[in-house]
Scaffold this motif. Structure first.
Motif, short mmCIF file in Angstrom:
data_model
loop_
_atom_site.label_atom_id
_atom_site.label_comp_id
_atom_site.label_asym_id
_atom_site.label_seq_id
_atom_site.Cartn_x
_atom_site.Cartn_y
_atom_site.Cartn_z
N THR A 1 0.73 -1.14 -0.01
CA THR A 1 0.13 0.04 0.10
C THR A 1 0.86 1.19 0.06
O THR A 1 2.16 1.01 0.40
CB THR A 1 -1.07 0.18 1.23
N GLN A 2 0.39 2.41 0.01
CA GLN A 2 1.05 3.37 0.01
C GLN A 2 1.49 3.99 1.14
O GLN A 2 0.88 3.98 2.09
CB GLN A 2 0.44 4.60 -0.95
N LEU A 3 2.73 4.25 1.47
CA LEU A 3 3.42 4.30 2.76
C LEU A 3 3.46 5.88 3.14
O LEU A 3 3.58 6.33 4.41
CB LEU A 3 4.81 3.87 2.94
N ASN A 4 3.62 6.74 2.05
CA ASN A 4 3.89 8.13 2.30
C ASN A 4 2.37 8.77 1.93
O ASN A 4 1.44 8.17 1.58
CB ASN A 4 5.17 8.81 1.50
N SER A 5 2.55 10.15 1.99
CA SER A 5 1.46 11.08 1.89
C SER A 5 1.67 12.03 0.78
O SER A 5 2.86 12.45 0.51
CB SER A 5 0.94 11.67 3.18
N GLY A 6 0.81 12.49 0.07
CA GLY A 6 0.90 13.52 -0.93
C GLY A 6 0.22 14.85 -0.83
O GLY A 6 -0.91 14.75 -0.31
N LEU A 7 0.91 15.85 -1.40
CA LEU A 7 0.29 17.35 -1.03
C LEU A 7 0.46 18.34 -2.24
O LEU A 7 1.63 18.19 -2.74
CB LEU A 7 0.85 18.02 0.13
N ARG A 8 -0.54 18.49 -2.86
CA ARG A 8 -0.42 19.46 -3.87
C ARG A 8 -1.31 20.68 -3.89
O ARG A 8 -2.49 20.86 -3.35
CB ARG A 8 -1.31 18.71 -5.34
N LEU A 9 -0.52 21.83 -4.30
CA LEU A 9 -1.04 23.08 -4.10
C LEU A 9 -1.49 23.64 -5.43
O LEU A 9 -0.87 23.60 -6.56
CB LEU A 9 -0.08 24.08 -3.53
#
Length: 192
Positions: A81-89
């Protein structure tokens, strides 16, 4: 569009209960079976190494502990599964006009990433607190702080309402933020 590396390129590590490494390398190069002494073994797999904030760097992986009994065969299933997180501005057209020469940076405990107004990529972080700061002239204005969970993908739209002041530190109405936390997740089971 999410482009995953081939699973043969994932990084696999097998360690014994004492932490001694029995294998570390590409999954595709690993033996299909290992003969080991009875005991417990930790298997970790990850798509990429990830230690600091980066653009377009989703990390997928899993960790399992296998207990091997004498004379027995133990199968291990790693479900990544995805272990990190994403942020988009997403900046409205007014932001670069109003704060020309300004810069936004995203910071977590693992490092800082500069985020240009025209940036379209997603910034990835280890789960935890991420802060966005606008630097304009001699002013530094915190825009937001969010606690991101593993596999969380957050899009934040940032705009400037008309009529606000030129100095982001002088008016509480200069910058507005809207958050889109909608995500579409799919799940499939494939048995071969």
């Amino acid at each position: 569009v999410l482009a995953l590396p081939d699973t043969d390129d994932f990084i696999l590590e097998v360690t014994d209960a004492k932490g001694n490494s029995l294998y570390k390398g590409k999954y595709g190069d690993s033996p299909s079976s290992m003969t080991v002494d009875p005991g417990s073994y930790t298997l970790r797999v990850k798509s990429i190494e990830f230690s600091k904030p980066e653009f377009d760097a989703p990390q997928f992986g899993d960790e399992q502990v296998a207990v091997v009994n004498a004379g027995a065969v133990t199968n291990v299933m790693l479900n990544c599964t995805q272990l990190n997180s994403g942020l988009r501005l997403l900046f409205s057209a007014e932001v670069p006009e109003k704060y020309s020469g300004g810069a936004v940076s995203l910071a977590s405990s693992d490092g800082t990433l500069n985020y240009e107004y025209a940036e379209k990529r997603t910034a990835f972080f280890k789960p935890g607190s991420v802060s966005a700061v606008l630097k304009h002239g001699s002013s530094t204005v915190p825009l937001m702080t969010r606690n991101l969970e593993a596999a969380e993908m957050l899009t934040v739209s940032i705009s400037c309402p008309s009529g606000g002041g030129e100095n982001p530190g002088k008016s509480g109405a200069d910058i507005s933020i809207s958050i889109d936390t909608s995500r579409i997740w799919g799940s499939e089971d494939l048995v071969i």
